[in-house]
Enzyme design. Sequence first.
Site, PDB file in Angstrom:
ATOM      1  N   TRP A 183       0.941   2.070  12.266  1.00 57.34           N
ATOM      2  CA  TRP A 183       0.402   1.224  11.208  1.00 57.34           C
ATOM      3  C   TRP A 183      -0.095  -0.079  11.822  1.00 57.34           C
ATOM      4  CZ3 TRP A 183       2.173  -3.685   9.644  1.00 57.34           C
ATOM      5  CH2 TRP A 183       1.421  -4.251   8.606  1.00 57.34           C
ATOM      6  N   GLU A 224      -0.931   5.538   9.209  1.00 56.32           N
ATOM      7  CA  GLU A 224      -0.657   4.974   7.894  1.00 56.32           C
ATOM      8  C   GLU A 224      -1.784   4.045   7.448  1.00 56.32           C
ATOM      9  OE1 GLU A 224       2.935   2.271   5.825  1.00 56.32           O
ATOM     10  OE2 GLU A 224       3.117   3.051   7.867  1.00 56.32           O
ATOM     11  N   LYS A 226      -3.361   1.087   4.477  1.00 56.12           N
ATOM     12  CA  LYS A 226      -2.904  -0.009   3.626  1.00 56.12           C
ATOM     13  C   LYS A 226      -4.100  -0.609   2.916  1.00 56.12           C
ATOM     14  CE  LYS A 226       0.329  -3.844   3.425  1.00 56.12           C
ATOM     15  NZ  LYS A 226       1.314  -4.660   4.157  1.00 56.12           N
ATOM     16  N   HIS A 260       1.107   0.852  -0.558  1.00 58.11           N
ATOM     17  CA  HIS A 260      -0.115   0.547   0.159  1.00 58.11           C
ATOM     18  C   HIS A 260      -1.389   0.921  -0.594  1.00 58.11           C
ATOM     19  CE1 HIS A 260       1.764   0.073   4.428  1.00 58.11           C
ATOM     20  NE2 HIS A 260       2.362  -0.658   3.498  1.00 58.11           N
ATOM     21  N   ASP A 294       7.787  -4.053  -1.347  1.00 56.82           N
ATOM     22  CA  ASP A 294       8.875  -3.321  -0.689  1.00 56.82           C
ATOM     23  C   ASP A 294      10.236  -3.545  -1.332  1.00 56.82           C
ATOM     24  OD1 ASP A 294       7.602  -1.872   1.556  1.00 56.82           O
ATOM     25  OD2 ASP A 294       6.990  -3.863   2.186  1.00 56.82           O
ATOM     26  N   ASP A 324      10.834   2.803   3.126  1.00 58.93           N
ATOM     27  CA  ASP A 324      10.284   1.590   3.719  1.00 58.93           C
ATOM     28  C   ASP A 324      10.398   0.450   2.717  1.00 58.93           C
ATOM     29  OD1 ASP A 324       8.980  -0.381   5.056  1.00 58.93           O
ATOM     30  OD2 ASP A 324       7.030   0.602   5.141  1.00 58.93           O
TER      31      ASP A 324
END
Length: 420
Positions: A183, A224, A226, A260, A294, A324
């Site tokens: 990421w 990943e 976002k 994300h 998060d 996460d």
Amino acid sequence: MKTLKAYELAKAQYAEIGVDTDKALDAMQKLSVSVNCWQGDDVLGFLFADTALSGGIQTTGNYLGRARTASELRADLDVALSLIPGTHRLNLHAIYADTSEKVDLNELEPKHFASWVDWAKERKMGLDFNPTCFSHPMADSGFTISSSDKNIRDFWIEHCKRARRIGEYFGKSLNSKCVTNHWFPDGYKDIPVDREAPRQRMAAALDEVFADKVDKNYNLDALESKVFGIGAESYTVSSNEFALGYAATRDIAYCLDAGHFHPTEVISDKISSVLMFTKELLLHVSRPVRWDSDHVVIFDDELNAIAQSLVRTNLIERTHVGLDYFDASINRIAAWVIGVRNMQKAMLKAYLEPIDMLKKLELEGDYTSRLALVEELKSYPFGAVWDYFCEKNNVPVREAWLSQVQDYESKVLASRRINI
């Protein structure tokens, strides 16, 4: 005895609609959740513990007892894992290297994580890994592997190469394939003129990273996406479309993180689409509140929908489930326990659906019966099955685990000073 009696009653009730609770429990016993190590110390790690958190990430709160060393973090994890049924995995970031050697990210080697492998081996659990492409001077520009500066780009390419070798080392040492997830926080705070060039640089850099051969039997690469971060509100290089397109065309896994995407988006509906075009999927299950904040995973509608998406068509066989989140406003061990147990509860509830019956009704166009049954299932005695699963695994039933965390807090966490 009460737990067993309640389970037997629930078992009979589920059997009436063709659900085998014992089979569901067998499936649950095989489920391993990748537990995020960074909940235990607010994403600081041990390589550069004095470096400010960056990369669009922010931890809020100052609850007592943050882990300050690898040994403290492992002790805290042991407490958490003792309160969670089943055998799970640990997800490490590169900054969690356990070494007295002064080493930078582009110099990391498997030996710097040997103590983690020893710990995992004793507990018969696997390890997952992530290169840490934030909280470092070479990321201060807001760009890492897509930077227009070749020196910066090369630094992060080397770091990612080394991360994959460490992942391979984890897999071989523990005989359990490591998922190494990439990421990157790269992006612009304000509107860019050229949206293409950074993505071209990122794709070329990733091609170089993944050209470095590691054994796929022991390491699975994932990328990943976002939608934005603090300091990168207007443009992120590794957007959903970029990351999914790259993963699908390079035969690596794609990582869906629940936080994300745009505030009204959910990942539960994306799972089946992604797995049509990638062999494997990584999930970072989180709880966004208005943005990628998060929060600790709770037993909410989206968590249940994620589990249903995995179980109803058996996509769990190709999916790696990880968590996460990082909340420093509450007891960090409790945050682990709450999050993992909720992920397991959602999976168990999905396993307790009469899936074949529901699919048949849907194919026949009997949407009335489908809706009626799905709604009635919500009041079936799933909790009795969950309690029995906990008891079978010798972990506390219901909220009984909380007193053990509170006792550890008063005896251990309260004595930790902010600095050592």
